[in-house]
Motif scaffolding. Structure first.
Motif, short mmCIF file in Angstrom:
data_model
loop_
_atom_site.label_atom_id
_atom_site.label_comp_id
_atom_site.label_asym_id
_atom_site.label_seq_id
_atom_site.Cartn_x
_atom_site.Cartn_y
_atom_site.Cartn_z
N ALA A 29 0.77 -1.17 0.10
CA ALA A 29 0.08 0.26 0.04
C ALA A 29 0.95 1.16 0.01
CB ALA A 29 -0.82 -0.05 1.26
N GLN A 30 2.15 0.99 -0.06
CA GLN A 30 3.12 2.34 0.12
C GLN A 30 2.87 2.93 -1.20
OE1 GLN A 30 7.19 0.90 0.57
NE2 GLN A 30 6.83 0.68 2.81
N GLU A 31 2.92 4.52 -1.05
CA GLU A 31 3.04 5.25 -2.15
C GLU A 31 4.29 5.76 -2.10
OE1 GLU A 31 0.47 8.34 -0.30
OE2 GLU A 31 -1.40 7.31 -1.23
N ILE A 32 4.58 6.00 -3.61
CA ILE A 32 6.04 6.40 -3.84
C ILE A 32 6.04 8.03 -4.19
CG2 ILE A 32 8.00 6.48 -5.46
CD1 ILE A 32 7.31 3.72 -4.09
N ARG A 33 6.80 8.71 -3.64
CA ARG A 33 6.80 10.01 -3.56
C ARG A 33 8.14 10.53 -4.23
NH1 ARG A 33 2.84 12.15 -0.48
NH2 ARG A 33 2.28 10.67 1.24
#
Length: 158
Positions: free
Chosen positions: A23-27
């Motif tokens: 579920a991690q978002e990449i910034r």
């Protein structure tokens, strides 16, 4: 029974941790990339990558290219109506990411074409995809491979 009871909390933790990792978002700069997924596809065939890109900044950005080691060629595509038929076409100028908006690459719209797959995309695996943005630069994401007929990412891949 004692081993089963001890094993349940550990198993629950591992499932939660796996779901959290997926579920991690990449910034990257003002951009946040999430909901990265693909569909299962056979070797030597064509696959597609789908994702959401949120631009929280005040300046526009543009997805200008993508690469993937699993494909001979990677192109940015969209669907256009040609008479009564919808056709896929390359997006030569890139995909604009306006400030304050989310652009979703999805079936039937913008997407990343993975042409000439060097290996099969198997459900339950992940494949790397490098996105190149005009302002944010290069960003590597992992596409979670769903079933061949998937219409979107499952809960554990976004």
């Amino acid at each position: 029974m004692t081993l089963l009871r001890r094993g349940l909390p550990a198993a629950a933790f591992l499932l939660l941790a796996a779901g959290t990792a997926a579920a991690q978002e990449i910034r990257a700069g003002d951009l946040t990339i999430s909901r990265t997924w693909s569909r299962a596809a056979g070797a030597n065939g064509t696959g597609a990558g789908f994702l959401a890109i949120r631009n929280a900044g005040s300046q526009p950005d543009r997805l200008v290219a993508a690469t993937a080691p699993v494909a001979r060629t990677v192109e940015l595509h969209t669907h256009v109506r040609d008479g009564e038929v919808m056709r896929m076409r390359p997006v030569e100028a890139g995909i604009p990411i306006p400030p304050g908006e989310t652009v979703t690459l999805q079936p039937g719209g913008f997407h990343v074409m993975l042409i000439g797959l060097k290996e099969a995309l198997r459900q339950g695996t992940e494949v790397p995809l490098t996105l190149r943005f005009e302002r944010a630069g290069e960003v590597q994401v992992m596409l979670h491979v769903e079933s061949a007929g998937a219409r979107g990412p499952t809960a554990h891949s976004h």
